[in-house]
Design a protein around this motif. Structure first.
Motif, short mmCIF file in Angstrom:
data_model
loop_
_atom_site.label_atom_id
_atom_site.label_comp_id
_atom_site.label_asym_id
_atom_site.label_seq_id
_atom_site.Cartn_x
_atom_site.Cartn_y
_atom_site.Cartn_z
N GLY A 188 38.44 -6.83 10.56
CA GLY A 188 37.40 -6.84 9.54
C GLY A 188 36.50 -8.06 9.65
N THR A 189 37.11 -9.22 9.85
CA THR A 189 36.31 -10.44 9.97
C THR A 189 35.45 -10.41 11.24
OG1 THR A 189 37.90 -11.79 8.74
CG2 THR A 189 36.43 -12.96 10.24
N CYS A 190 36.05 -9.97 12.34
CA CYS A 190 35.29 -9.90 13.60
C CYS A 190 34.09 -8.96 13.48
CB CYS A 190 36.20 -9.44 14.74
SG CYS A 190 37.38 -10.68 15.32
N MET A 191 34.28 -7.83 12.83
CA MET A 191 33.19 -6.87 12.67
C MET A 191 32.06 -7.46 11.83
SD MET A 191 33.94 -4.32 14.49
CE MET A 191 32.69 -3.16 13.96
N ARG A 192 32.42 -8.18 10.77
CA ARG A 192 31.39 -8.81 9.93
C ARG A 192 30.64 -9.89 10.70
NH1 ARG A 192 35.92 -8.51 6.48
NH2 ARG A 192 35.71 -6.85 4.93
N VAL A 193 31.37 -10.68 11.45
CA VAL A 193 30.74 -11.75 12.25
C VAL A 193 29.79 -11.14 13.28
CG1 VAL A 193 31.16 -13.53 14.00
CG2 VAL A 193 32.57 -13.45 11.95
N LEU A 194 30.26 -10.13 13.99
CA LEU A 194 29.44 -9.53 15.05
C LEU A 194 28.21 -8.81 14.48
CD1 LEU A 194 32.23 -8.18 17.44
CD2 LEU A 194 30.79 -10.21 17.73
N GLU A 195 28.37 -8.20 13.31
CA GLU A 195 27.22 -7.53 12.69
C GLU A 195 26.14 -8.54 12.31
OE1 GLU A 195 26.05 -4.60 8.92
OE2 GLU A 195 28.17 -5.04 9.34
N GLY A 196 26.54 -9.58 11.60
CA GLY A 196 25.57 -10.61 11.22
C GLY A 196 25.00 -11.32 12.43
N ALA A 231 24.38 -15.33 -2.85
CA ALA A 231 24.64 -13.99 -2.32
C ALA A 231 25.60 -13.22 -3.22
CB ALA A 231 25.20 -14.09 -0.91
N LEU A 232 26.49 -13.93 -3.91
CA LEU A 232 27.41 -13.27 -4.86
C LEU A 232 26.64 -12.54 -5.95
CD1 LEU A 232 30.18 -16.00 -5.25
CD2 LEU A 232 30.53 -13.67 -4.42
N VAL A 233 25.47 -13.07 -6.29
CA VAL A 233 24.65 -12.44 -7.33
C VAL A 233 23.91 -11.23 -6.78
CG1 VAL A 233 22.74 -12.83 -8.95
CG2 VAL A 233 24.34 -14.69 -8.44
N SER A 247 31.60 -7.26 0.26
CA SER A 247 31.82 -6.91 1.67
C SER A 247 30.61 -7.26 2.55
CB SER A 247 32.13 -5.43 1.82
OG SER A 247 31.05 -4.64 1.34
N ARG A 248 29.42 -7.39 1.93
CA ARG A 248 28.20 -7.66 2.70
C ARG A 248 27.86 -9.14 2.74
NH1 ARG A 248 28.03 -4.27 5.98
NH2 ARG A 248 25.88 -4.83 6.44
N ILE A 249 28.50 -9.93 1.90
CA ILE A 249 28.15 -11.35 1.81
C ILE A 249 28.40 -12.09 3.13
CG2 ILE A 249 28.75 -13.55 0.70
CD1 ILE A 249 29.11 -11.92 -1.91
N PRO A 250 29.56 -11.94 3.79
CA PRO A 250 29.76 -12.63 5.07
C PRO A 250 28.71 -12.26 6.12
CG PRO A 250 31.85 -11.84 4.24
CD PRO A 250 30.80 -11.23 3.38
N VAL A 251 28.33 -10.98 6.16
CA VAL A 251 27.30 -10.54 7.13
C VAL A 251 25.98 -11.25 6.85
CG1 VAL A 251 25.99 -8.57 7.99
CG2 VAL A 251 28.40 -8.29 7.38
N PHE A 252 25.59 -11.27 5.59
CA PHE A 252 24.34 -11.92 5.20
C PHE A 252 24.35 -13.41 5.52
CE2 PHE A 252 22.04 -14.29 1.83
CZ PHE A 252 20.74 -13.87 2.11
N VAL A 253 25.46 -14.08 5.21
CA VAL A 253 25.57 -15.53 5.44
C VAL A 253 25.53 -15.84 6.93
CG1 VAL A 253 27.06 -17.55 5.17
CG2 VAL A 253 26.77 -15.96 3.27
N VAL A 254 26.25 -15.06 7.73
CA VAL A 254 26.23 -15.25 9.18
C VAL A 254 24.82 -15.08 9.72
CG1 VAL A 254 26.95 -14.24 11.39
CG2 VAL A 254 28.64 -14.62 9.59
N PHE A 255 24.17 -14.01 9.28
CA PHE A 255 22.79 -13.76 9.72
C PHE A 255 21.89 -14.94 9.38
CE2 PHE A 255 18.61 -12.49 8.03
CZ PHE A 255 17.99 -12.13 9.21
N LEU A 256 21.98 -15.44 8.17
CA LEU A 256 21.09 -16.51 7.73
C LEU A 256 21.39 -17.84 8.42
CD1 LEU A 256 18.80 -16.12 5.77
CD2 LEU A 256 20.18 -17.15 3.97
N MET A 257 22.65 -18.07 8.79
CA MET A 257 23.02 -19.31 9.47
C MET A 257 22.65 -19.30 10.95
SD MET A 257 24.28 -21.49 7.33
CE MET A 257 22.95 -20.87 6.28
#
Length: 266
Positions: free
Chosen positions: A66-74, A118-120, A125-135
């Motif tokens: 799950g973590t790997c998929m979120r990281v790779l998506e972002g 992002a919590l707001v 489930s989408r927050i890690p993707v968004f944060v990775v993308f933005l970083m």
């Protein structure tokens, strides 16, 4: 002779790495014995034992996946948009000045603040993707832009003279110049992606995430689990970085017309 020298050098480097690992494990063991309270620090043996126990469960591998998929998506989104913005801003001074404030704001904003905002806005489930993308996006943008700025104009003109198609221009003119910048962007970006994803998971606590288990272990004072999950996070980060470097080396060799080799090192 060269092969023998290369093997000797690799063996020496491997030996130094092993010695360094043993040294820090001994330091860890010494700290554990000095503190004397497992609720604060567990021994390396206990942490490794607990990690092996967790690795035998489906829950562990589900969290890793799950973590790997979120990281790779972002990460993938960041590469795509960062590269597009780098190309656009390298061709237009107006767009460059238009987007620079945004780049500065993203770089200056703490990761924790972005996660809380992002919590707001988003589902957990989408927050890690968004944060990775933005970083990662500013890292890709900055590096690719820098690479585009140093491409030899003479080579571009030569490509026009010899009537290179778009693919040939990309392969023989742009990519050789951009590869060092792309390697830097992706290796640095992947490290930032992994750290920011785990931080986002610890705060947002989505289901099936390594960061969520780190948070759970901290809340319940399961120190052995906390150390085990932290070690797992580090191992996965290193493995992904090694895989990224290897894939980039293969791409670089393919573009250079080589069949093998390790041009990027590591």
């Amino acid at each position: 002779m060269r092969i023998s020298s290369s093997l000797s050098s690799r063996q020496k480097k491997l030996g130094i790495k092993i010695i360094a690992i043993i040294f820090w494990l001994l330091v860890w063991e010494a700290v554990y014995r000095y503190v004397g309270r497992e609720i604060l620090v567990v021994s390396p043996v206990r942490a490794a034992s607990r990690l092996l126990e967790l690795a035998g469960t489906a829950r562990f591998w589900g969290a890793v996946l799950g973590t790997c998929m979120r990281v790779l998506e972002g990460f993938g989104l960041a590469i795509l948009l960062g590269s597009v913005l780098a190309v656009l801003t390298s061709r237009s001074a107006f767009l460059k000045h238009l987007f620079q404030p945004f780049l500065g704001v993203v770089r200056a904003t703490p990761v924790a603040s972005i996660i809380i905002l992002a919590l707001v806005w988003l589902a957990t489930s989408r927050i890690p993707v968004f944060v990775v993308f933005l970083m990662v996006m500013p890292i890709v943008w900055t590096n690719v832009f820098a690479g585009l700025e140093v491409i030899d104009v003479g080579l571009i003109e030569m490509g026009k003279v010899f009537k290179f198609g778009r693919w040939k221009r990309v392969r023989y003119i742009y990519m050789p110049s951009l590869m060092p910048y792309i390697v830097s962007a992706l290796t640095n970006g992947l490290g930032a992606a992994w750290k920011s994803a785990i931080a986002a998971e610890v705060i947002a606590r989505p289901a099936g995430a390594m960061g969520s288990h780190v948070h759970e272990a901290r809340i319940h004072l399961l120190t052995a689990d906390l150390f085990a999950w932290t070690i797992a996070v580090i191992i996965m980060s290193v493995l992904l970085e090694k895989l990224m470097v290897r894939l980039l080396a293969l791409l670089s060799n393919r573009l250079a017309g080589k069949k093998g080799g390790r041009s990027l090192g590591h």
